[in-house]
Design a protein around this motif. Structure first.
Motif, PDB file in Angstrom:
ATOM      1  N   GLU A  12     -12.545 -29.827  30.091  1.00 18.91           N
ATOM      2  CA  GLU A  12     -12.883 -30.044  28.680  1.00 18.91           C
ATOM      3  C   GLU A  12     -14.085 -30.981  28.526  1.00 18.91           C
ATOM      4  N   ILE A  13     -14.164 -31.975  29.384  1.00 20.20           N
ATOM      5  CA  ILE A  13     -15.346 -32.846  29.371  1.00 20.20           C
ATOM      6  C   ILE A  13     -16.600 -32.014  29.672  1.00 20.20           C
ATOM      7  N   ALA A  14     -16.502 -31.134  30.653  1.00 21.93           N
ATOM      8  CA  ALA A  14     -17.642 -30.275  31.014  1.00 21.93           C
ATOM      9  C   ALA A  14     -18.083 -29.425  29.831  1.00 21.93           C
ATOM     10  N   ASP A  15     -17.110 -28.837  29.114  1.00 22.77           N
ATOM     11  CA  ASP A  15     -17.439 -27.998  27.961  1.00 22.77           C
ATOM     12  C   ASP A  15     -18.131 -28.789  26.861  1.00 22.77           C
ATOM     13  N   ILE A  16     -17.620 -29.972  26.575  1.00 22.74           N
ATOM     14  CA  ILE A  16     -18.210 -30.798  25.508  1.00 22.74           C
ATOM     15  C   ILE A  16     -19.618 -31.252  25.885  1.00 22.74           C
ATOM     16  N   LEU A  17     -19.799 -31.658  27.140  1.00 21.98           N
ATOM     17  CA  LEU A  17     -21.131 -32.074  27.598  1.00 21.98           C
ATOM     18  C   LEU A  17     -22.120 -30.915  27.507  1.00 21.98           C
ATOM     19  N   GLU A  18     -21.643 -29.722  27.799  1.00 21.97           N
ATOM     20  CA  GLU A  18     -22.525 -28.555  27.702  1.00 21.97           C
ATOM     21  C   GLU A  18     -22.919 -28.299  26.253  1.00 21.97           C
ATOM     22  N   ASP A  97     -13.060 -21.477  23.416  1.00 21.76           N
ATOM     23  CA  ASP A  97     -12.076 -20.598  24.038  1.00 21.76           C
ATOM     24  C   ASP A  97     -12.296 -19.131  23.708  1.00 21.76           C
ATOM     25  N   ILE A  98     -13.242 -18.851  22.805  1.00 22.71           N
ATOM     26  CA  ILE A  98     -13.514 -17.471  22.422  1.00 22.71           C
ATOM     27  C   ILE A  98     -14.486 -16.853  23.418  1.00 22.71           C
ATOM     28  N   MET A  99     -14.088 -15.720  23.982  1.00 24.20           N
ATOM     29  CA  MET A  99     -14.911 -15.038  24.973  1.00 24.20           C
ATOM     30  C   MET A  99     -16.322 -14.778  24.439  1.00 24.20           C
ATOM     31  N   GLY A 100     -17.312 -15.130  25.237  1.00 20.72           N
ATOM     32  CA  GLY A 100     -18.694 -14.835  24.893  1.00 20.72           C
ATOM     33  C   GLY A 100     -19.357 -15.886  24.021  1.00 20.72           C
ATOM     34  N   LEU A 101     -18.574 -16.866  23.553  1.00 19.54           N
ATOM     35  CA  LEU A 101     -19.162 -17.930  22.726  1.00 19.54           C
ATOM     36  C   LEU A 101     -19.396 -19.157  23.586  1.00 19.54           C
ATOM     37  N   GLY A 102     -20.572 -19.231  24.154  1.00 20.20           N
ATOM     38  CA  GLY A 102     -20.940 -20.401  24.937  1.00 20.20           C
ATOM     39  C   GLY A 102     -21.510 -21.478  24.037  1.00 20.20           C
ATOM     40  N   PRO A 103     -21.878 -22.612  24.616  1.00 19.04           N
ATOM     41  CA  PRO A 103     -22.428 -23.734  23.830  1.00 19.04           C
ATOM     42  C   PRO A 103     -23.646 -23.355  22.985  1.00 19.04           C
ATOM     43  N   ARG A 104     -24.497 -22.482  23.534  1.00 21.94           N
ATOM     44  CA  ARG A 104     -25.729 -22.124  22.801  1.00 21.94           C
ATOM     45  C   ARG A 104     -25.393 -21.452  21.475  1.00 21.94           C
ATOM     46  N   LYS A 105     -24.509 -20.460  21.503  1.00 15.25           N
ATOM     47  CA  LYS A 105     -24.152 -19.726  20.283  1.00 15.25           C
ATOM     48  C   LYS A 105     -23.401 -20.616  19.301  1.00 15.25           C
ATOM     49  N   ILE A 106     -22.483 -21.429  19.829  1.00 18.49           N
ATOM     50  CA  ILE A 106     -21.701 -22.309  18.955  1.00 18.49           C
ATOM     51  C   ILE A 106     -22.621 -23.284  18.220  1.00 18.49           C
ATOM     52  N   LYS A 107     -23.624 -23.783  18.929  1.00 19.20           N
ATOM     53  CA  LYS A 107     -24.573 -24.712  18.306  1.00 19.20           C
ATOM     54  C   LYS A 107     -25.376 -24.016  17.208  1.00 19.20           C
ATOM     55  N   ILE A 108     -25.758 -22.760  17.444  1.00 16.20           N
ATOM     56  CA  ILE A 108     -26.492 -21.996  16.422  1.00 16.20           C
ATOM     57  C   ILE A 108     -25.622 -21.806  15.183  1.00 16.20           C
ATOM     58  N   PHE A 109     -24.356 -21.422  15.400  1.00 16.90           N
ATOM     59  CA  PHE A 109     -23.452 -21.223  14.268  1.00 16.90           C
ATOM     60  C   PHE A 109     -23.263 -22.522  13.475  1.00 16.90           C
ATOM     61  N   TYR A 110     -23.175 -23.606  14.198  1.00 13.41           N
ATOM     62  CA  TYR A 110     -22.945 -24.909  13.562  1.00 13.41           C
ATOM     63  C   TYR A 110     -24.162 -25.345  12.739  1.00 13.41           C
ATOM     64  N   LYS A 111     -25.346 -25.197  13.335  1.00  9.64           N
ATOM     65  CA  LYS A 111     -26.569 -25.661  12.667  1.00  9.64           C
ATOM     66  C   LYS A 111     -27.000 -24.734  11.531  1.00  9.64           C
ATOM     67  N   LYS A 112     -26.890 -23.418  11.751  1.00 10.13           N
ATOM     68  CA  LYS A 112     -27.384 -22.454  10.759  1.00 10.13           C
ATOM     69  C   LYS A 112     -26.367 -22.133   9.667  1.00 10.13           C
ATOM     70  N   LEU A 113     -25.081 -22.085  10.054  1.00  9.09           N
ATOM     71  CA  LEU A 113     -24.058 -21.643   9.088  1.00  9.09           C
ATOM     72  C   LEU A 113     -22.976 -22.692   8.840  1.00  9.09           C
ATOM     73  N   HIS A 114     -23.120 -23.869   9.455  1.00  8.65           N
ATOM     74  CA  HIS A 114     -22.150 -24.966   9.284  1.00  8.65           C
ATOM     75  C   HIS A 114     -20.734 -24.546   9.684  1.00  8.65           C
ATOM     76  N   ILE A 115     -20.638 -23.722  10.707  1.00  5.70           N
ATOM     77  CA  ILE A 115     -19.328 -23.273  11.201  1.00  5.70           C
ATOM     78  C   ILE A 115     -18.738 -24.364  12.085  1.00  5.70           C
ATOM     79  N   LYS A 116     -17.571 -24.879  11.681  1.00  6.85           N
ATOM     80  CA  LYS A 116     -16.932 -25.979  12.407  1.00  6.85           C
ATOM     81  C   LYS A 116     -15.572 -25.608  12.983  1.00  6.85           C
ATOM     82  N   SER A 117     -15.109 -24.385  12.732  1.00  4.06           N
ATOM     83  CA  SER A 117     -13.768 -24.011  13.185  1.00  4.06           C
ATOM     84  C   SER A 117     -13.666 -22.495  13.303  1.00  4.06           C
TER      85      SER A 117
END
Length: 574
Positions: A12-18, A97-117
């Motif tokens: 989990e530390i590895a995932d958050i750091l990524e 934990d969602i297949m195919g959603l790595g840090p890069r995509k999650i960051k895009i969703f967060y910054k562009k669409l304010h997706i937090k959950s």
């Protein structure tokens, strides 16, 4: 065991750091986590015996990570982990934990669409906001929807490789009680299914209170859910529920059968009992007329009383095993101690954590008669894959080691990538020099069924591949299977002596049991490998054997149960 808890924290530390764009630390944490979760010994014992130096002997664990392990052992917390978790918006981490959603995509969703959950993501999908983002599209949305469905279906289930060591540790602790007579796990765990919902433990004892007191106070227990005279339930620190039942000796065989077979298997058995004028339940086998209990001392005897051949726990799924048992036609399943060699082994030439000689020594300790070193090919840059020159260098090293070890034969080999166009990742001249070539797919997973089938046939047509590695490429609860024409591939493999692999790594278990059974029907041979990346991984082979057993495989079906001479003969190795 603290091992699994610490490994989970490190992952989990590895995932958050990524997520935070930290470059090299995530890999270091993952490497350490992989080593820790496969240790035979509890890290607390290592620390008690050898201190921080003992922890630093674990592959991938340096002084900084060793101190974090000590911090967890002493306080049950790691401050850095708590800070990292607090730095993320609530719900954001679940998206990892969602297949195919790595840090890069999650960051895009967060910054562009304010997706937090996950809920935010599902709302965005309903409004088709994802497909409008640059680099995404309609197909991306469909893939994310499917991944969310997979995530929801798998929630609350744990890998066999996670649950079994925990259950075995609990059973071993209870066995120490002189009051315990018989003890076994039941349910999906005893059937050795790929994923486990909870842990069931069945005990016979004349001092049930003592059993309950010890069970509810075991080290892994986080919370006691219920405690009674014959049954107790606890929630473990790993998030798994565990139940224990204390039974009478006279009911034990029936209870063990009842709590092992799945619902459908048990319904069929109860129907057979009724036709014979009997009544079967978890309490025993009874004469229906006078309700008198029959004396049943074992599961074998119970099945025999019902006119059935004994059915091994792994088969109790109602997939035709009862019909076969009526005719005494169940196969003699491959025993757990019958493997004579491991053919999928990585060294520190690529992404393994041990040298070739260390891996060979590990195989020797298991009394294996042969082992193959099959490091990744160059396309797997992230795994330090070998180019042609490094393969040739490794061949020379193995040839020297052959002279040193007379009790085990070391095969040269590689796990070569089958590229999207069907070409192999290493030159033909080099591949011909190797004894064992495992052909595997590590990219281009989204090709359609026809494209994937053509890709595989083209690779197999080279005549260089001896083993088709982790054939469906799935990662349990995370990545779905690739699609190809199984009948065509099975037929090709049968005709050309290409073995299908059961990769024993707990998050793969690929091939799955249904495909193993179909392969055997099509006269395709199987190899069970550990996919070891360290000495500790050799022990994972038992999960692959369980998978083979659930696929109705016998020793005859599994090539690496053969002695060295017959193994070489099958693959035409000189």
């Amino acid at each position: 065991m603290a091992n699994l808890e610490i490994a989970k924290v490190f992952y989990e530390i590895a995932d958050i750091l990524e997520l935070q764009d930290v470059e090299w630390k995530p890999r270091a944490y993952r490497r350490a986590a992989q080593a820790i979760e496969t240790l035979d010994k509890d890290v607390s014992e290592i620390y008690h015996e050898k201190g921080i130096k003992g922890l630093m002997e674990i592959p991938g664990v340096g002084e900084a990570l060793a101190k974090k392990i000590i911090e967890y052992l002493e306080t049950k917390k790691i401050k850095e982990y708590e800070k990292l978790k607090a730095s993320l918006p609530r719900g954001l981490y679940e998206l990892m934990d969602i297949m195919g959603l790595g840090p890069r995509k999650i960051k895009i969703f967060y910054k562009k669409l304010h997706i937090k959950s996950l809920k935010d993501l599902e709302n965005a999908l309903k409004k088709h906001k994802i497909e409008k983002l640059e680099g995404f599209g309609e197909k991306s949305e469909e893939n994310i929807k499917k991944a969310i469905e997979l995530h929801k279906r798998s929630k609350g289930r744990f890998l066999l490789g996670t649950a079994l060591p925990i259950a075995e540790n609990m059973v071993n602790e209870l066995k120490k009680l002189k009051d315990v007579n018989k003890i076994n796990v039941g349910g999906s765990l005893r059937r050795m299914q790929e994923t486990i919902g909870d842990i069931d433990i069945l005990v016979t004892s004349k001092n049930a209170k003592k059993v309950m007191d010890v069970f509810t106070s075991l080290e892994d227990v986080k919370r006691v859910l219920a405690k009674g005279p014959t049954k107790s339930m606890v929630l473990l620190k790993q998030g798994i529920q565990a139940d224990v039942r204390v039974l009478d000796d006279k009911s034990y065989a029936a209870a063990l059968q009842y709590f092992t077979g799945n619902k459908e298997h048990n319904i069929v058995l109860r129907g057979i009992a009724l036709k014979k004028g009997l009544k079967l339940s978890e309490y025993g086998l009874f004469n229906k007329k006078n309700n008198k209990m029959l004396t049943i001392k074992s599961e074998e005897e119970l099945y025999n009383k019902l006119g059935l051949q004994y059915i091994e726990p792994e088969l109790r799924q109602n997939f035709g095993e009862v019909e076969a048992a009526k005719l005494n036609k169940l196969p003699r399943l491959i025993p757990y101690n019958s493997i004579k060699g491991d053919l999928h082994v990585h060294s520190n030439y690529s992404d393994g954590r041990s040298s070739i000689i260390e891996m060979v020594q590990g195989a020797r300790k298991l009394n294996y008669k042969y082992v193959a070193i099959t490091d990744h090919s160059k396309a797997r840059a992230i795994a330090h894959g070998l180019n042609e020159d490094r393969v040739l260098k490794q061949i020379k090293e193995i040839q020297k080691l052959r002279k040193k070890f007379k009790d085990i034969y070391i095969f040269t080999g590689t796990e070569v990538d089958i590229k999207s166009n069907g070409e192999l990742d290493l030159g033909e001249d080099v591949l011909k020099k190797l004894d064992i070539v495992i052909g595997s797919i590590h990219s281009g997973f989204k090709q359609n069924k026809e494209e994937m089938t053509k890709r595989l046939i083209k690779a197999f047509d080279t005549g260089l591949i001896k083993i088709f590695g982790h054939p469906t490429t799935r990662i349990i609860n995370f990545r779905p299977e690739i699609q190809f024409d199984f009948n065509k591939i099975f037929g090709y493999c049968s005709e050309n002596n290409i073995a299908l692999e059961i990769d024993s790594f707990p998050n793969r278990l690929d091939l799955k049991d249904l495909y193993v059974r179909e392969a055997i029907k099509n006269n395709v041979k199987i190899i069970i490998d550990s996919d070891s990346h360290s000495i500790d991984h050799f022990k994972l082979i038992k999960y692959g054997i369980a998978q083979a057993r659930r696929g109705w495989a016998t020793k005859h079906d599994i090539i690496n149960t053969y002695d060295l001479k017959d193994f070489k003969k099958f693959f035409n190795i000189k």
